[in-house]
Design a protein around this motif. Structure first.
Motif, PDB file in Angstrom:
ATOM      1  N   TRP A 156      -1.859  -4.389  -0.665  1.00 58.39           N
ATOM      2  CA  TRP A 156      -1.128  -5.328  -1.340  1.00 58.39           C
ATOM      3  C   TRP A 156      -2.063  -6.540  -2.990  1.00 58.39           C
ATOM      4  O   TRP A 156      -0.627  -5.592  -4.334  1.00 58.39           O
ATOM      5  CB  TRP A 156      -1.029  -6.933  -0.711  1.00 58.39           C
ATOM      6  N   THR A 157      -3.072  -6.309  -3.156  1.00 61.37           N
ATOM      7  CA  THR A 157      -3.467  -6.538  -3.955  1.00 61.37           C
ATOM      8  C   THR A 157      -2.968  -5.789  -5.631  1.00 61.37           C
ATOM      9  O   THR A 157      -2.983  -5.689  -6.529  1.00 61.37           O
ATOM     10  CB  THR A 157      -5.055  -7.010  -4.050  1.00 61.37           C
ATOM     11  N   GLY A 160      -1.748  -2.796  -5.502  1.00 54.90           N
ATOM     12  CA  GLY A 160      -0.355  -1.664  -5.628  1.00 54.90           C
ATOM     13  C   GLY A 160       0.356  -2.925  -6.713  1.00 54.90           C
ATOM     14  O   GLY A 160       1.045  -2.279  -7.593  1.00 54.90           O
ATOM     15  N   HIS A 161      -0.055  -4.860  -6.144  1.00 55.52           N
ATOM     16  CA  HIS A 161       1.335  -5.439  -7.235  1.00 55.52           C
ATOM     17  C   HIS A 161       0.423  -5.178  -8.972  1.00 55.52           C
ATOM     18  O   HIS A 161       0.823  -5.754  -9.792  1.00 55.52           O
ATOM     19  CB  HIS A 161       0.397  -6.555  -6.475  1.00 55.52           C
ATOM     20  N   VAL A 200      -4.991  -3.824   4.374  1.00 58.11           N
ATOM     21  CA  VAL A 200      -3.345  -4.409   4.155  1.00 58.11           C
ATOM     22  C   VAL A 200      -3.665  -5.062   2.688  1.00 58.11           C
ATOM     23  O   VAL A 200      -2.880  -4.655   1.832  1.00 58.11           O
ATOM     24  CB  VAL A 200      -2.734  -4.960   5.264  1.00 58.11           C
ATOM     25  N   MET A 201      -4.516  -6.443   3.134  1.00 58.82           N
ATOM     26  CA  MET A 201      -4.666  -7.011   1.203  1.00 58.82           C
ATOM     27  C   MET A 201      -5.107  -5.988   0.272  1.00 58.82           C
ATOM     28  O   MET A 201      -4.540  -6.898  -0.519  1.00 58.82           O
ATOM     29  CB  MET A 201      -6.231  -7.930   1.236  1.00 58.82           C
ATOM     30  N   TRP A 220       4.753  -0.696  -5.180  1.00 59.84           N
ATOM     31  CA  TRP A 220       2.964  -1.154  -5.201  1.00 59.84           C
ATOM     32  C   TRP A 220       3.069  -0.719  -3.435  1.00 59.84           C
ATOM     33  O   TRP A 220       1.039  -1.118  -3.720  1.00 59.84           O
ATOM     34  CB  TRP A 220       3.364  -2.521  -4.751  1.00 59.84           C
ATOM     35  N   TRP A 221       3.826  -0.805  -1.733  1.00 62.27           N
ATOM     36  CA  TRP A 221       2.787  -0.069  -1.674  1.00 62.27           C
ATOM     37  C   TRP A 221       2.674   1.390  -1.183  1.00 62.27           C
ATOM     38  O   TRP A 221       1.904   1.921  -0.441  1.00 62.27           O
ATOM     39  CB  TRP A 221       4.008  -0.157   0.170  1.00 62.27           C
TER      40      TRP A 221
END
Length: 256
Positions: free
Chosen positions: A83-84, A86-87, A79-80, A95-96
């Motif tokens: 997030w990283t 994707g952003h 998940v992290m 981003w997901w």
């Protein structure tokens, strides 16, 4: 003769903490004065690394007695990573979508390693190996996604020209993005090609210092390096595919 500590590659102690501060300060200075970036970015990154690694060390020590729960920690890492990366690729978009190339890269390789009995059902092994693969995929998604995005922006006229000639938008984007998508995999390729010549991978050195036979340590490191070639290549390929479909963009009037 002074006794040599054979249990670790580096000598830890008060000097190590002082050196950490000095290295972070030097990095921040170069980051600010040579590259024109805010030094607080590096200082914050260093502080976060300290806090996160301390917490993770305690968590992994506890998980070593609870193998089944190690997959929960791997899911958190995934998940992290989504997030990283994707952003980085789509800070104001979807981003997901980074979950797609990450899963497509890591899941098949993890399944193969379990199926062949190479990756044992052991918490430390699962976290270490899958963590490296998730990290490699994250870097590949970030590098390839940003590089493809910039290339499509710079060569937008060529994309439009290809569409005017009868190509569909995904095909036109693919022709522009393909030459640069693979650049994200080059660091992994170079690391594999020069293993033992330019650098000694950390896992290899750590296993030897821990008492493992050199050939066994080499085989384990080779498995990791080769698996990362697949992981990084797949992550970059899937990122290219998403970019050709404009999947990173939020819904709007985009021709596909």
């Amino acid at each position: 003769m002074a006794c040599v500590n054979a249990s670790t590659l580096l000598v830890l102690g008060p000097n190590a903490w002082f050196l950490l501060a000095v290295m972070l300060l030097l990095a921040a200075v170069v980051w600010r004065w040579a590259l024109g970036r805010s030094p607080f970015q590096l200082v914050t990154a260093g502080a976060r690394a300290l806090a996160q690694l301390s917490a993770v060390a305690l968590i992994i020590a506890w998980l070593s007695q609870h193998t089944a729960l190690s997959f929960s920690f791997v899911a958190f890492m995934f998940v992290m990573a989504v997030w990283t990366s994707g952003h980085r690729v789509a800070p104001s978009g979807r981003w997901w979508m980074a979950a797609i190339p990450l899963a497509a890269a890591v899941a098949p390789m993890a399944a193969l390693m379990f199926a062949f009995g190479v990756l044992p059902f052991n918490a430390l092994a699962i976290i270490a190996v899958l963590g490296q693969q998730i990290g490699g995929a994250m870097s590949a998604v970030t590098l390839s996604g940003r590089r493809i995005r910039d290339e499509l922006h710079l060569r937008h006229g060529e994309t439009e020209a290809a569409v005017a000639l009868g190509f569909r938008w995904p095909t036109a984007r693919f022709m522009v993005g393909l030459p640069v998508a693979g650049e994200a995999v080059l660091p992994a390729v170079d690391q594999t090609r020069t293993a033992g010549l330019v650098t000694l991978p950390g896992a290899f050195v750590g296993m030897i210092l821990g008492g493992a036979a050199p050939l066994d340590a080499g085989m384990i490191q080779l498995l990791v390096l080769i698996s990362l070639l697949f992981v990084n290549s797949t992550a970059a390929a899937m990122t290219l595919w998403l970019s050709t479909l404009a999947a990173w963009d939020r819904p709007r009037s985009v021709a596909v």
